[in-house]
Design a protein around this motif. Sequence first.
Motif, mmCIF file in Angstrom:
data_model
loop_
_atom_site.group_PDB
_atom_site.id
_atom_site.type_symbol
_atom_site.label_atom_id
_atom_site.label_comp_id
_atom_site.label_asym_id
_atom_site.label_seq_id
_atom_site.Cartn_x
_atom_site.Cartn_y
_atom_site.Cartn_z
ATOM 1 N N GLY A 158 0.794 -1.234 0.000
ATOM 2 C CA GLY A 158 0.000 0.000 0.000
ATOM 3 C C GLY A 158 0.817 1.270 0.000
ATOM 4 N N ALA A 159 2.126 1.128 0.154
ATOM 5 C CA ALA A 159 2.973 2.327 0.273
ATOM 6 C C ALA A 159 2.926 3.198 -0.980
ATOM 7 C CB ALA A 159 4.422 1.921 0.567
ATOM 8 N N GLU A 160 2.789 2.569 -2.149
ATOM 9 C CA GLU A 160 2.792 3.339 -3.399
ATOM 10 C C GLU A 160 1.645 4.352 -3.399
ATOM 11 O OE1 GLU A 160 3.462 1.159 -6.949
ATOM 12 O OE2 GLU A 160 5.252 0.225 -6.084
ATOM 13 N N ILE A 161 0.479 3.934 -2.879
ATOM 14 C CA ILE A 161 -0.676 4.837 -2.839
ATOM 15 C C ILE A 161 -0.428 5.937 -1.807
ATOM 16 C CG2 ILE A 161 -3.160 4.967 -2.304
ATOM 17 C CD1 ILE A 161 -3.130 1.903 -3.278
ATOM 18 N N GLU A 162 0.127 5.552 -0.651
ATOM 19 C CA GLU A 162 0.385 6.538 0.414
ATOM 20 C C GLU A 162 1.446 7.560 0.008
ATOM 21 O OE1 GLU A 162 0.477 4.944 4.526
ATOM 22 O OE2 GLU A 162 0.172 3.007 3.563
ATOM 23 N N MET A 163 2.348 7.148 -0.901
ATOM 24 C CA MET A 163 3.432 8.046 -1.311
ATOM 25 C C MET A 163 3.027 8.993 -2.440
ATOM 26 S SD MET A 163 6.424 5.174 -1.244
ATOM 27 C CE MET A 163 7.739 6.094 -2.043
ATOM 28 N N LEU A 164 1.874 8.751 -3.044
ATOM 29 C CA LEU A 164 1.490 9.513 -4.237
ATOM 30 C C LEU A 164 1.485 11.023 -4.019
ATOM 31 C CD1 LEU A 164 -1.314 7.390 -5.956
ATOM 32 C CD2 LEU A 164 0.989 7.870 -6.799
ATOM 33 N N ASN A 165 1.037 11.458 -2.843
ATOM 34 C CA ASN A 165 0.920 12.906 -2.598
ATOM 35 C C ASN A 165 2.144 13.514 -1.925
ATOM 36 O OD1 ASN A 165 -1.682 12.973 -3.714
ATOM 37 N ND2 ASN A 165 -2.542 12.178 -1.799
ATOM 38 N N LEU A 166 3.171 12.702 -1.695
ATOM 39 C CA LEU A 166 4.364 13.225 -1.017
ATOM 40 C C LEU A 166 5.248 13.987 -2.015
ATOM 41 C CD1 LEU A 166 5.349 10.153 1.218
ATOM 42 C CD2 LEU A 166 4.153 12.218 1.923
ATOM 43 N N PRO A 167 5.906 15.065 -1.572
ATOM 44 C CA PRO A 167 6.795 15.806 -2.479
ATOM 45 C C PRO A 167 7.989 14.947 -2.889
ATOM 46 C CG PRO A 167 6.969 16.633 -0.216
ATOM 47 C CD PRO A 167 5.835 15.655 -0.229
ATOM 48 N N GLU A 217 9.504 10.180 -5.993
ATOM 49 C CA GLU A 217 10.410 9.207 -6.619
ATOM 50 C C GLU A 217 11.773 9.171 -5.930
ATOM 51 O OE1 GLU A 217 9.036 11.712 -8.349
ATOM 52 O OE2 GLU A 217 7.608 10.811 -9.762
ATOM 53 N N LYS A 218 12.062 10.204 -5.112
ATOM 54 C CA LYS A 218 13.409 10.324 -4.539
ATOM 55 C C LYS A 218 13.460 10.024 -3.036
ATOM 56 C CE LYS A 218 14.878 13.598 -8.067
ATOM 57 N NZ LYS A 218 15.364 14.944 -8.365
ATOM 58 N N ILE A 219 12.364 9.494 -2.494
ATOM 59 C CA ILE A 219 12.301 9.254 -1.037
ATOM 60 C C ILE A 219 13.352 8.232 -0.608
ATOM 61 C CG2 ILE A 219 10.862 8.434 0.885
ATOM 62 C CD1 ILE A 219 8.420 9.569 -0.708
ATOM 63 N N MET A 220 13.451 7.123 -1.347
ATOM 64 C CA MET A 220 14.424 6.091 -0.962
ATOM 65 C C MET A 220 15.850 6.611 -1.078
ATOM 66 S SD MET A 220 14.712 2.063 -2.045
ATOM 67 C CE MET A 220 12.992 1.737 -1.852
ATOM 68 N N SER A 221 16.089 7.400 -2.078
ATOM 69 C CA SER A 221 17.420 8.000 -2.254
ATOM 70 C C SER A 221 17.789 8.849 -1.037
ATOM 71 C CB SER A 221 17.442 8.849 -3.525
ATOM 72 O OG SER A 221 18.727 9.377 -3.730
ATOM 73 N N SER A 222 16.831 9.655 -0.553
ATOM 74 C CA SER A 222 17.118 10.513 0.604
ATOM 75 C C SER A 222 17.330 9.690 1.876
ATOM 76 C CB SER A 222 16.001 11.542 0.803
ATOM 77 O OG SER A 222 14.799 10.886 1.160
#
Length: 255
Positions: free
Chosen positions: A93-102, A105-110
């Motif tokens: 379900g994380a993909e749906i929860e991440m949709l509105n985050l700024p 695509e770069k969250i894992m990188s950070s």
Amino acid sequence: MGKIIALANQKGGVGKTTTAMNLASSFATLERRVLLVDADPQANASSGLGIDVKTVETSIYDCLIGQADIHEAIFESDVPGLDIVPSHIDLVGAEIEMLNLPEREKIMSSLLRPLLKDYDFILIDCSPSLGLITVNALTAADSVIIPVQCEYFALEGISKLLNTIKIIKQKLNPRLEIEGFLLTMFDSRLRLSNQVRDEVQRHFQELVFTTVINRNVKLAEAPGHGLPAILYDADSAGARNHLELAKEIIEKNEK
């Protein structure tokens, strides 16, 4: 400075998780500091390295949706020098929860790039899909290993993956390179295995690893005991193949 390597192929059953677990263990055996990030909701790499995923309180899922610090999700494995960030079924379900985050695509990188000061290699076991989590993994990575099984339809879907890698390289991560194509489940007695090997080598030439992962019973049995092959049976072909692969990658990167 360490290196982040993603293992990706949206086709399931190609030996991707087996490679991730055993390559990580082999790097650690060769005295490299390694972090394995399980980014597949099936969490097979986590359970295969002895983590009881039902009792895990902090996983990569919590970190991606911003509910936990990555350091809280790092567990030690039974292999000295190998740590793991486990997965959880909630990752679906994380993909749906991440949709509105700024900068979604770069969250894992950070999350992962600051950890490079602590590790020689960070390996990401991607899920068998090309969704947002895999895009995150490829955006975080310096390179990608593409496992290809020596069976029918081996090259099916590879062009789609290569196209995704090309788009990510252009738009999100100019660092991203192909570390190599890895032939898995190879059986030299079978004409089909040899045909697939020849075809992959003809297509991708010097991008194909010299090391081949042979079909091996011990390799298949080891995860059921929560162990990598090198701890389950160090003399098995599976353990030796992954050790050779680790040496090949280290040698290539030191050049």
